[in-house]
Design an enzyme around this catalytic site. Structure first.
Site, PDB file in Angstrom:
ATOM      1  N   GLN A  69       0.882  -1.323   0.062  1.00 14.88           N
ATOM      2  CA  GLN A  69      -0.181   0.046  -0.042  1.00 14.88           C
ATOM      3  C   GLN A  69       0.930   1.424  -0.124  1.00 14.88           C
ATOM      4  O   GLN A  69       0.292   2.518  -0.351  1.00 14.88           O
ATOM      5  CB  GLN A  69      -1.057   0.074   1.205  1.00 14.88           C
ATOM      6  CG  GLN A  69      -1.950  -0.971   1.286  1.00 14.88           C
ATOM      7  CD  GLN A  69      -2.865  -0.900   0.022  1.00 14.88           C
ATOM      8  OE1 GLN A  69      -3.144   0.095  -0.353  1.00 14.88           O
ATOM      9  NE2 GLN A  69      -3.616  -1.919  -0.333  1.00 14.88           N
TER      10      GLN A  69
ATOM     11  N   HIS B 272      -1.051  -3.571  -8.939  1.00 10.32           N
ATOM     12  CA  HIS B 272      -2.389  -2.978  -9.185  1.00 10.32           C
ATOM     13  C   HIS B 272      -2.970  -2.151  -8.211  1.00 10.32           C
ATOM     14  O   HIS B 272      -3.829  -1.509  -8.176  1.00 10.32           O
ATOM     15  CB  HIS B 272      -3.393  -4.275  -9.413  1.00 10.32           C
ATOM     16  CG  HIS B 272      -3.749  -4.915  -8.237  1.00 10.32           C
ATOM     17  ND1 HIS B 272      -4.867  -4.842  -7.360  1.00 10.32           N
ATOM     18  CD2 HIS B 272      -3.096  -5.709  -7.511  1.00 10.32           C
ATOM     19  CE1 HIS B 272      -4.988  -5.630  -6.467  1.00 10.32           C
ATOM     20  NE2 HIS B 272      -3.871  -6.330  -6.471  1.00 10.32           N
TER      21      HIS B 272
ATOM     22  N   THR C 260       8.345 -18.014 -17.044  1.00 13.03           N
ATOM     23  CA  THR C 260       8.287 -17.130 -18.198  1.00 13.03           C
ATOM     24  C   THR C 260       7.994 -15.821 -17.733  1.00 13.03           C
ATOM     25  O   THR C 260       6.695 -15.739 -16.961  1.00 13.03           O
ATOM     26  CB  THR C 260       7.792 -17.326 -19.412  1.00 13.03           C
ATOM     27  OG1 THR C 260       8.371 -18.713 -19.732  1.00 13.03           O
ATOM     28  CG2 THR C 260       7.923 -16.577 -20.492  1.00 13.03           C
TER      29      THR C 260
ATOM     30  N   CYS D 276     -10.157  -8.466   0.736  1.00 16.04           N
ATOM     31  CA  CYS D 276     -10.146 -10.213   0.973  1.00 16.04           C
ATOM     32  C   CYS D 276     -11.084 -10.572   1.613  1.00 16.04           C
ATOM     33  O   CYS D 276     -11.691 -11.653   1.880  1.00 16.04           O
ATOM     34  CB  CYS D 276      -8.783 -10.440   1.188  1.00 16.04           C
ATOM     35  SG  CYS D 276      -7.410  -9.737   0.178  1.00 16.04           S
TER      36      CYS D 276
HETATM   37  N1  PLP Z   1      -0.647  -6.681   1.054  1.00 13.13           N
HETATM   38  C1  PLP Z   1      -1.426  -5.723   1.499  1.00 13.13           C
HETATM   39  C2  PLP Z   1      -1.069  -4.675   2.337  1.00 13.13           C
HETATM   40  C3  PLP Z   1      -2.554  -5.685   0.523  1.00 13.13           C
HETATM   41  O1  PLP Z   1      -3.254  -4.582   0.633  1.00 13.13           O
HETATM   42  C4  PLP Z   1      -2.691  -6.571  -0.361  1.00 13.13           C
HETATM   43  C5  PLP Z   1      -3.806  -6.495  -1.333  1.00 13.13           C
HETATM   44  O2  PLP Z   1      -4.832  -5.974  -0.988  1.00 13.13           O
HETATM   45  C6  PLP Z   1      -1.760  -7.697  -0.567  1.00 13.13           C
HETATM   46  C7  PLP Z   1      -0.620  -7.522   0.215  1.00 13.13           C
HETATM   47  C8  PLP Z   1      -1.787  -8.629  -1.660  1.00 13.13           C
HETATM   48  O3  PLP Z   1      -1.385  -7.897  -3.014  1.00 13.13           O
HETATM   49  P1  PLP Z   1      -2.252  -8.699  -4.288  1.00 13.13           P
HETATM   50  O4  PLP Z   1      -3.480  -8.306  -4.287  1.00 13.13           O
HETATM   51  O5  PLP Z   1      -0.916  -7.807  -5.483  1.00 13.13           O
HETATM   52  O6  PLP Z   1      -1.706 -10.177  -4.228  1.00 13.13           O
END
Ligand code: PLP
Length: 385
Positions: free
Chosen positions: A178, A200, A236, A324
């Protein structure tokens, strides 16, 4: 219908310049960068240019950048890889407010017999440094602590933390997914050994990320098979994604100061407006050491999910807790670790802005949200009428 996207900690809009940069690698230059022939090999220099752009955002050497599939892979590879490369067997230290991409590999290691300490935070989400100091006394450690919290935006004092871990002879990983692009980072001055980032979250597409691996740091690779990334990450290369990540890092480096100033002003206007028009609302987390784009607000006695549902009907995207965990109605582990009362945890909404957020977006939410809160409160069994 108007769309107001205030869920940028979940994912960001790919910047049009980033999309432009990656398209040639889907249309014409789709070769394999490991090929001997010029068709594939010609692509290699673009991967290396992206490595330079990514390194420049962190103050790193390009050779210290390993491309991955995103934040989750970088976190898993860093934690498991550092632990397995360390001898004698280290202990593992993390915090209770980490993203599951860190918490779960740490808990998996605990199940494999490693000692795990999860340090606490105070009511503002600030790391309890004494917990860390105490845990470090138990012996050599791999420590993973996040730079910025995805739910509250609260920043951990990474420079201090890294100093403590290095003084105790440990290996330090930070999940900076973040923070990268919104917080100035210079690994030349901050002694982190490993740092995760994700495309992303900074206006590149999903499915690409990177791991900063300081020269000399030992890491057992998570993926085996090919010899890509100097044996540190087989598979790859995702060339269009890598080129996009490089471009996104360059845009972030050049625009960070101005973007941060704009985002913080808009975020503060949104936050102040909501606090003044919605009684029994409060900000969760430290307001000083915080990312410029995030505010997490609890509207007591009502369900965050109900607020989101009404906002979504009006074209506004926000989030309750991390992306998540949304979909399940589990209360946020981050807010619970901070000791936020139950009634406030359930009514919490995360607003996260980006460089594409406008004054009109904020005005729209300030017009639409207070009546929703009033309506839901009128129906709430928790509010005395
Ligand atoms: N770490 C943090 C603090 C995040 O906010 C996120 C995604 O929300 C991730 C890890 C996971 O990243 P990714 O979605 O690229 O797997």
């Amino acid at each position: 219908m108007r769309t107001v996207y205030l869920d940028n900690n979940a994912t960001t809009q790919p910047d049009p310049a980033v999309v432009e940069a990656m398209l040639p690698f889907l249309r014409e230059q789709w070769g394999n960068p490991s090929s001997m022939h010029t068709f594939g090999g010609g692509v290699r220099r673009h991967v290396e240019q992206a490595r330079e752009q990514t390194a420049a955002l962190l103050g790193a050497d390009p050779a210290e950048i390993v491309f991955t599939s995103g934040g989750t892979e970088s976190d898993n590879a860093a934690i498991r890889g550092a632990v397995e490369a360390m001898s004698p067997r280290p202990q593992v230290i993390t915090s209770r407010v980490e993203h599951p991409a860190v918490l779960e590999p740490c808990r998996w290691l605990r199940d494999q017999g490693y000692l795990l300490t999860e340090t606490g935070v105070d009511h503002l989400g600030r790391l309890k440094l004494d917990d860390l100091r105490e845990a470090l006394e138990a012996g050599p450690a791999v420590v993973s602590l996040m730079w910025a919290n995805n739910e509250t935006g609260v920043l951990f004092p990474i420079e201090t933390v890294a100093g403590l871990v290095k003084a105790a002879g440990g290996i330090f990983h930070t999940d900076a997914v973040q923070a990268v692009g919104k917080v100035p980072i210079d690994v030349k001055h901050t002694p982190v050994d490993l740092l995760s980032l994700s495309g992303h979250k900074l206006h590149a597409p999903k499915g690409v990320g990177a791991l900063f691996l300081r020269r000399g740091t030992r890491m057992k690779p998570l993926l085996m098979g090919g010899h890509q990334e100097h044996n540190r990450r087989s598979g790859t290369e995702n060339v269009p994604g890598i080129v996009a990540l490089g471009k996104a890092c360059e845009l972030a480096r050049l625009g960070m100061e101005a973007d941060n100033r704009r985002m913080a002003a808009l975020r503060d206007r949104l936050q102040a407006g909501l606090l003044s028009t919605c009684p029994d609302s409060r900000v969760n987390g430290d307001r000083t050491a915080r990312m410029p784009n995030t505010t997490n607000i609890s509207f007591e006695y009502i369900e965050g999910e109900s607020i989101l549902y009404h906002l979504s009907d009006l074209g506004v995207a926000a989030s309750s807790g991390s992306a998540c965990s949304s979909g399940s109605l589990e209360p946020s582990h981050v807010l619970r670790a901070m000791g936020i009362p139950f009634t406030a945890v359930h009514g919490s909404i995360r607003f996260s802005l980006s460089r594409f957020t406008t004054e009109a977006d904020v005005t729209y939410v300030l017009d639409q949200l207070p009546p929703i809160v009033r309506k839901l409160r009128a129906m709430s069994p928790f509010v005395k009428k």
